[in-house]
Design an enzyme around this catalytic site. Structure first.
Site, PDB file in Angstrom:
ATOM      1  N   SER A   8       0.853  -1.195   0.000  1.00 48.65           N
ATOM      2  CA  SER A   8       0.000   0.000   0.000  1.00 48.65           C
ATOM      3  C   SER A   8       0.883   1.238   0.000  1.00 48.65           C
ATOM      4  CB  SER A   8      -0.907   0.018   1.226  1.00 48.65           C
ATOM      5  OG  SER A   8      -1.613   1.246   1.321  1.00 48.65           O
ATOM      6  N   TYR A  15      -2.542  -1.143  10.472  1.00 50.40           N
ATOM      7  CA  TYR A  15      -2.647  -1.451   9.041  1.00 50.40           C
ATOM      8  C   TYR A  15      -1.337  -1.172   8.321  1.00 50.40           C
ATOM      9  CZ  TYR A  15      -3.925  -1.038   4.135  1.00 50.40           C
ATOM     10  OH  TYR A  15      -3.959  -1.170   2.770  1.00 50.40           O
TER      11      TYR A  15
END
Length: 232
Positions: free
Chosen positions: A137, A150
């Site tokens: 990401s 995350y």
């Protein structure tokens, strides 16, 4: 990709379905892994018999190994793994977030990937050929407030991808990672209704990059972290 077998985890999600569609157009055989048989049937009930649906909890090492073994039994080999299974949760400040949040993010984003590649890589080494694509990401390129668990999990995926690439490049195996920004999905639109959706990366666009990384054209790429960000 004709006559090649691609194993896709997270196959019932938005990105997983887009990746499956991309490989179907290229003539690949698909081993589609989802968490539940029912969701696989809803997403892929019309697929021809030459493809395989596998329900497994990939956070469990034995279940992941079983899914990979079944795909190898049916197809004889796995040529590419697209480790798409994962999850996202906001979590507030690091010092306030419950420990269960970090555990969930590491299981969903790291364990699911590691358990599958651990099972699939020995066969690739034996054949001296294979492609592995993981999902990082752009948010994990640095720490972000409220997203500690995350971003830590996705950063771990990125570092493990680089490590695997260094370990396996001499075995004829390419390991690379795509780094999407916000993906244009119904869930993200609902969660951020005031955003400019036109700037988000489309699942089909991200799927095209993943498909390329599984192709012979990407044979010189090892440990790449490829941003796929749309217009963000």
């Amino acid at each position: 990709m004709a006559d090649k077998t691609v194993l896709i985890t997270g196959a019932t999600g938005n990105l997983g379905r887009a990746v499956a569609e991309s490989f179907l157009k290229e003539g690949a055989r698909l081993a589609l892994v989802g968490s539940r048989k029912e969701s696989l049937e809803r997403a892929y009930g019309g697929l021809a018999a030459e493809h395989l649906g596998l329900a497994a909890d990939l956070g469990d090492a034995l279940a992941a190994a079983g899914a990979v073994a079944e795909a190898e039994r049916v197809f004889g080999r796995i040529d590419a793994v697209c480790a798409i299974a994962g999850a996202f949760e906001m979590g507030g400040a690091v010092h306030e977030a419950p420990p269960e949040l970090a555990e969930r993010m590491m299981k969903a984003n790291v364990a699911t990937m590691v358990n599958v590649v651990r099972a699939a890589v020995p066969g690739m080494i034996a054949r001296k050929s294979g492609k592995i694509v993981t999902i990082g990401s752009t948010a994990a390129l640095k720490g972000t407030a409220g997203m500690g668990a995350y971003t830590a999990s996705k950063s771990t995926v990125m570092r493990l991808t680089e490590s695997m690439a260094a370990e396996l490049r001499g075995s004829g195996i390419n390991v690379n990672c795509v780094l999407p920004s916000t993906i244009d999905t119904p869930e993200n639109r609902a969660g951020m209704p005031k955003a400019d959706f036109s700037k988000w990366v489309k699942p089909v666009e991200l799927a095209a990059v993943i498909a390329f990384l599984c192709s012979d054209g990407a044979s010189a790429m090892h440990g790449a972290l490829v941003p796929v960000v749309g217009l963000v």
